[in-house]
Design a protein around this motif. Structure first.
Motif, PDB file in Angstrom:
ATOM      1  N   VAL A  26       0.849  -1.193   0.000  1.00 55.03           N
ATOM      2  CA  VAL A  26       0.000   0.000   0.000  1.00 55.03           C
ATOM      3  C   VAL A  26       0.887   1.246   0.000  1.00 55.03           C
ATOM      4  O   VAL A  26       1.693   1.441   0.909  1.00 55.03           O
ATOM      5  N   PRO A  27       0.763   2.077  -1.030  1.00 57.35           N
ATOM      6  CA  PRO A  27       1.625   3.262  -1.084  1.00 57.35           C
ATOM      7  C   PRO A  27       1.039   4.395  -0.250  1.00 57.35           C
ATOM      8  O   PRO A  27      -0.140   4.381   0.114  1.00 57.35           O
ATOM      9  N   LYS A  28       1.873   5.341   0.064  1.00 53.88           N
ATOM     10  CA  LYS A  28       1.391   6.557   0.709  1.00 53.88           C
ATOM     11  C   LYS A  28       0.726   7.398  -0.367  1.00 53.88           C
ATOM     12  O   LYS A  28       1.362   7.832  -1.331  1.00 53.88           O
ATOM     13  N   ILE A  29      -0.585   7.565  -0.234  1.00 54.79           N
ATOM     14  CA  ILE A  29      -1.342   8.269  -1.275  1.00 54.79           C
ATOM     15  C   ILE A  29      -1.098   9.762  -1.150  1.00 54.79           C
ATOM     16  O   ILE A  29      -1.509  10.395  -0.168  1.00 54.79           O
ATOM     17  N   THR A  30      -0.396  10.294  -2.108  1.00 55.48           N
ATOM     18  CA  THR A  30      -0.078  11.721  -2.124  1.00 55.48           C
ATOM     19  C   THR A  30      -0.656  12.366  -3.369  1.00 55.48           C
ATOM     20  O   THR A  30      -1.013  11.693  -4.344  1.00 55.48           O
ATOM     21  N   ARG A  31      -0.746  13.658  -3.317  1.00 55.70           N
ATOM     22  CA  ARG A  31      -1.242  14.402  -4.482  1.00 55.70           C
ATOM     23  C   ARG A  31      -0.340  14.170  -5.702  1.00 55.70           C
ATOM     24  O   ARG A  31      -0.817  14.028  -6.816  1.00 55.70           O
ATOM     25  N   LYS A  32       0.965  14.111  -5.416  1.00 46.27           N
ATOM     26  CA  LYS A  32       1.928  13.903  -6.504  1.00 46.27           C
ATOM     27  C   LYS A  32       1.701  12.564  -7.192  1.00 46.27           C
ATOM     28  O   LYS A  32       1.721  12.478  -8.426  1.00 46.27           O
ATOM     29  N   LEU A  33       1.476  11.500  -6.402  1.00 46.19           N
ATOM     30  CA  LEU A  33       1.254  10.177  -6.972  1.00 46.19           C
ATOM     31  C   LEU A  33      -0.022  10.147  -7.805  1.00 46.19           C
ATOM     32  O   LEU A  33      -0.038   9.613  -8.922  1.00 46.19           O
ATOM     33  N   VAL A  34      -1.101  10.742  -7.271  1.00 49.22           N
ATOM     34  CA  VAL A  34      -2.377  10.749  -7.982  1.00 49.22           C
ATOM     35  C   VAL A  34      -2.252  11.508  -9.303  1.00 49.22           C
ATOM     36  O   VAL A  34      -2.681  11.024 -10.367  1.00 49.22           O
ATOM     37  N   PHE A  35      -1.649  12.693  -9.267  1.00 46.76           N
ATOM     38  CA  PHE A  35      -1.529  13.500 -10.485  1.00 46.76           C
ATOM     39  C   PHE A  35      -0.582  12.843 -11.495  1.00 46.76           C
ATOM     40  O   PHE A  35      -0.784  12.974 -12.704  1.00 46.76           O
ATOM     41  N   ARG A  36       0.434  12.152 -10.984  1.00 49.51           N
ATOM     42  CA  ARG A  36       1.338  11.469 -11.902  1.00 49.51           C
ATOM     43  C   ARG A  36       0.617  10.333 -12.614  1.00 49.51           C
ATOM     44  O   ARG A  36       0.820  10.115 -13.816  1.00 49.51           O
ATOM     45  N   ALA A  37      -0.208   9.602 -11.884  1.00 50.94           N
ATOM     46  CA  ALA A  37      -0.982   8.525 -12.500  1.00 50.94           C
ATOM     47  C   ALA A  37      -1.969   9.083 -13.528  1.00 50.94           C
ATOM     48  O   ALA A  37      -2.126   8.533 -14.629  1.00 50.94           O
ATOM     49  N   LEU A  38      -2.606  10.209 -13.170  1.00 53.27           N
ATOM     50  CA  LEU A  38      -3.584  10.806 -14.085  1.00 53.27           C
ATOM     51  C   LEU A  38      -2.924  11.471 -15.293  1.00 53.27           C
ATOM     52  O   LEU A  38      -3.587  11.712 -16.306  1.00 53.27           O
ATOM     53  N   LYS A  42      -3.554  12.694 -20.000  1.00 54.90           N
ATOM     54  CA  LYS A  42      -3.479  14.039 -20.599  1.00 54.90           C
ATOM     55  C   LYS A  42      -3.390  14.018 -22.123  1.00 54.90           C
ATOM     56  O   LYS A  42      -4.100  14.789 -22.789  1.00 54.90           O
ATOM     57  N   PRO A  43      -2.546  13.165 -22.744  1.00 61.24           N
ATOM     58  CA  PRO A  43      -2.489  13.177 -24.213  1.00 61.24           C
ATOM     59  C   PRO A  43      -3.799  12.746 -24.869  1.00 61.24           C
ATOM     60  O   PRO A  43      -3.987  12.945 -26.069  1.00 61.24           O
ATOM     61  N   HIS A  44      -4.695  12.147 -24.086  1.00 61.10           N
ATOM     62  CA  HIS A  44      -5.951  11.634 -24.644  1.00 61.10           C
ATOM     63  C   HIS A  44      -7.152  12.358 -24.047  1.00 61.10           C
ATOM     64  O   HIS A  44      -8.245  11.793 -23.971  1.00 61.10           O
ATOM     65  N   LYS A  45      -6.959  13.621 -23.623  1.00 59.68           N
ATOM     66  CA  LYS A  45      -8.018  14.318 -22.905  1.00 59.68           C
ATOM     67  C   LYS A  45      -9.261  14.546 -23.775  1.00 59.68           C
ATOM     68  O   LYS A  45     -10.390  14.533 -23.256  1.00 59.68           O
ATOM     69  N   ALA A  46      -9.079  14.734 -25.089  1.00 58.66           N
ATOM     70  CA  ALA A  46     -10.240  14.938 -25.961  1.00 58.66           C
ATOM     71  C   ALA A  46     -11.106  13.682 -25.993  1.00 58.66           C
ATOM     72  O   ALA A  46     -12.334  13.751 -25.867  1.00 58.66           O
ATOM     73  N   LYS A  47     -10.451  12.528 -26.149  1.00 64.68           N
ATOM     74  CA  LYS A  47     -11.199  11.266 -26.149  1.00 64.68           C
ATOM     75  C   LYS A  47     -11.803  10.994 -24.776  1.00 64.68           C
ATOM     76  O   LYS A  47     -12.913  10.459 -24.669  1.00 64.68           O
ATOM     77  N   LEU A  48     -11.079  11.351 -23.723  1.00 66.27           N
ATOM     78  CA  LEU A  48     -11.591  11.132 -22.372  1.00 66.27           C
ATOM     79  C   LEU A  48     -12.869  11.945 -22.151  1.00 66.27           C
ATOM     80  O   LEU A  48     -13.852  11.428 -21.604  1.00 66.27           O
ATOM     81  N   LEU A  49     -12.868  13.214 -22.575  1.00 67.65           N
ATOM     82  CA  LEU A  49     -14.066  14.041 -22.433  1.00 67.65           C
ATOM     83  C   LEU A  49     -15.227  13.467 -23.233  1.00 67.65           C
ATOM     84  O   LEU A  49     -16.383  13.479 -22.778  1.00 67.65           O
ATOM     85  N   LEU A  50     -14.921  12.953 -24.431  1.00 67.54           N
ATOM     86  CA  LEU A  50     -15.969  12.339 -25.252  1.00 67.54           C
ATOM     87  C   LEU A  50     -16.520  11.086 -24.565  1.00 67.54           C
ATOM     88  O   LEU A  50     -17.737  10.854 -24.539  1.00 67.54           O
ATOM     89  N   ILE A  51     -15.615  10.273 -23.980  1.00 70.95           N
ATOM     90  CA  ILE A  51     -16.045   9.059 -23.274  1.00 70.95           C
ATOM     91  C   ILE A  51     -16.927   9.410 -22.087  1.00 70.95           C
ATOM     92  O   ILE A  51     -17.987   8.798 -21.878  1.00 70.95           O
TER      93      ILE A  51
END
Length: 620
Positions: A26-38, A42-51
């Protein structure tokens, strides 16, 4: 009136607790880890919004047939409130059918975009990981488990696909479904909506108890399956089966396999029965929810005279409560799902964040041709500071000459050779090629000028030719044959049924140690290096193989700068220079004759390793 309960969606599994292994990771859930995963989205944000838009539209459309069902019951069919309307009933049925088709088509489009996006993210991560691992220092591969490397590249990164297409989008989909269902519930009847909200948790909690039990059995089943696989891997492999036969362990290994297999069978039966209990609980509890709504509706109608509650409204309420069951159930386990997902990313990022200890400088020099002069200047090296390997080694090797390195086991001989092509970097001091520090030279140009025949000769699982042209893709058949003739292996290859197209097996298993070593020499000859690094250990070879390998090495060394860890008499005798290493230091250097009379370390090596071979050599 009774409506069939909504059954679990395809792929539904009980919400099990985290395993011990998962808890340890279990990792220490940090803002940095969450944003890095998300950030991979980013390169697919247009498709993500459509989905996300399609999910919202699909979720809204999915409720329309449910709402139309109430109208079909109340206005389409004859009832106490009116004669009914057949044309309206047909219209509502067709509208419901049309909405289902549109919703299904949108679902197919959403699934395609979802799969496309998640698979492209996995594609990029695999390429990024493979590229990163390719350039890790040799130290990394000597310390990390190969199984861990493969797990990161396969199942861990493939798990990202499930996180994106499953966990993240399912959370959004369930949230939208839940919000829309709640709005529809309160729009239909606020009293029954409150009842429905209170009923849903009681429908879910008991199933979690049964689900936890099933999950525990599944874990035990997996442990037994792993044990069965371990027995098979150990006893049915080439080396394992040989040991099995030599120590006559067939019966004992069979009994061990049979016992584990029996335990697995019992657990599988138990898991199946608990699974049936689980599904029974799901069916019963999902019938209880609608029953309670019917009961409350009846009380409101008969005891409080709320005649505005229609049969259609009750049917809609039951359907909406059933539809809310699984979104709420997923929120019960959302913390576990998110923790598992972030732990997956954390394991992947752990590898991405490992530094590449040996890498090119931005301004690295790429010399046109390397002449082959080698110099060590006060080189120190250690894996950890408490255990130094080299303690200030200095020597030179002139271009076109051969230097043999001798010394007891663990003296640092292999470390010296590994520092020349920068498999490792020095801790202190410097290694120079043609007067340039190897850390300032382009790494690919440096290694392209070197050939390394290792003690542990490695062959890929392919043909002989595949393994040879690994040195040079553009090598012609004539060049391949010429290299094999010089390496004293061509006649052997020609005697094989498939000749150069013969499969060598995993790690060259179909070849003997001597055959693999001669193929390795031929492979280096095809590369035609300026500098040759050679660990010529032959402790596991017979005298004939050793003789053939020596005949192959002589032309390989001719005209090249050679640094050889010497185990053979002829190499020691014929070397231009001999370097004696002990305890990470250069004890002395010189020719065989010079060292034999002046150095105790060399004399000891001579007496223990070379003397008998020299006497045999002189006798012949």
């Amino acid at each position: 009136m009774s409506m069939p309960p909504m059954m679990p969606p395809r792929g539904f599994r009980p919400f099990g607790p985290m395993t011990d292994d998962e808890k340890s990771e279990v990792p220490k859930i940090t803002r940095k880890l969450v944003f890095r995963a998300l950030s991979y989205l980013k390169p697919h944000k247009a498709k993500l919004l459509l989905i996300l838009s399609l999910i919202g539209i699909s979720s809204a459309l999915a409720l329309v047939p449910t709402m139309l069902t109430g109208q079909i019951i109340d206005r389409g069919f004859p009832s106490a409130g009116g004669p009914g309307d057949f044309n309206l009933l047909i219209t509502l049925i067709l509208a419901s059918f049309g909405v289902l088709i549109v919703s299904g088509l949108l679902g197919v489009l959403q699934n395609y975009l979802n799969t496309w996006m998640s698979q492209h993210i996995v594609f990029d991560m695999r390429n990024q990981m493979f590229r990163h691992l390719e350039h890790m220092a040799h130290r990394f591969f000597t310390t990390e488990k190969q199984g861990d490397l493969i797990t990161r590249l396969t199942s861990d990164i493939e798990g990202v696909n499930m996180v994106i297409s499953g966990t993240l989008l399912n959370i959004f989909s369930n949230l939208v479904t839940l919000v829309l269902a709640l709005i529809a519930l309160f729009a239909t009847n606020w009293q029954l909506a409150i009842v429905g909200m209170l009923v849903v948790p009681f429908m879910i909690i008991p199933t979690r108890v049964v689900g936890r039990k099933r999950f525990d059995i599944l874990l035990k089943t997996q442990e037994k399956q792993d044990g069965l696989n371990q027995i098979m891997n150990e006893t049915l492999s080439v080396s394992g089966s040989l040991l099995l036969k030599l120590f006559t362990r067939e019966q004992k290994e069979y009994e061990k396999y049979k016992k584990t297999n029996t335990d697995l069978m019992k657990l599988s039966i138990r898991e199946s029965i608990v699974g049936q209990w689980f599904m029974m609980f799901m069916r019963v509890l999902m019938e209880v929810g609608p029953t309670i709504i019917y009961l409350v509706a009846a009380i409101l109608i008969f005891r409080f005279g709320q005649i505005d509650i229609t049969f259609g409204a009750i049917a809609v309420m039951v359907a909406l409560v059933n539809r809310m069951t699984f979104p709420i159930a997923t929120f019960f386990s959302i913390q576990v799902d998110l923790t598992r997902s972030l732990a997956l990313f954390n394991r992947i990022f752990d590898y991405f964040d490992m530094p590449q200890e040996v890498k090119n400088k931005p301004d690295a020099v790429a010399p046109g041709k390397i002449a082959g002069d080698i110099e060590f200047r006060n080189v120190k090296f250690h894996y950890n500071e408490e255990s130094p390997i080299l303690k200030g080694v200095s020597f030179t090797v002139r271009r076109g000459t051969t230097t043999a390195i001798v010394g007891p086991s663990g003296a640092g001989k292999s470390t010296i050779i590994n520092l020349i092509p920068r498999l490792y970097d020095v801790s202190e001091g410097s290694v120079l090629i043609d007067g340039l520090d190897v850390r300032d030279v382009d790494m690919f140009a440096l290694r392209s000028s070197m050939g390394y025949v290792t003690q542990d000769t490695y062959m890929f699982n392919g043909t002989i030719k595949d393994n040879l042209i690994y040195a040079r893709d553009d090598a012609t058949d004539e060049e391949i044959i010429d290299a094999c003739k010089k390496a004293n292996i061509h006649d052997f290859i020609e005697g094989l049924p498939e000749k150069y197209d013969t499969e060598v097996g995993n790690r060259g298993l179909k070849l003997s140690g001597g055959e693999k070593q001669r193929l390795s020499i031929a492979r280096v000859m095809l590369k035609n290096p300026t500098i040759l690094l050679l660990d010529e250990a032959t402790s596991s070879l017979d005298s004939i193989s050793e003789s053939m390998i020596q005949e192959a090495i002589n032309p390989l060394l001719t005209g090249r700068t050679g640094v050889v860890i010497a185990h053979r008499l002829s190499t020691v005798m014929e070397a231009d220079d001999i370097l004696v290493i002990k305890d990470g230091e250069v004890q002395c250097r010189g020719t065989h004759r010079e060292l034999l009379g002046s150095n105790d370390v060399y004399k000891e090596l001579y007496d223990t390793q070379f003397k008998k071979a020299i006497e045999d050599y002189q006798a012949h």
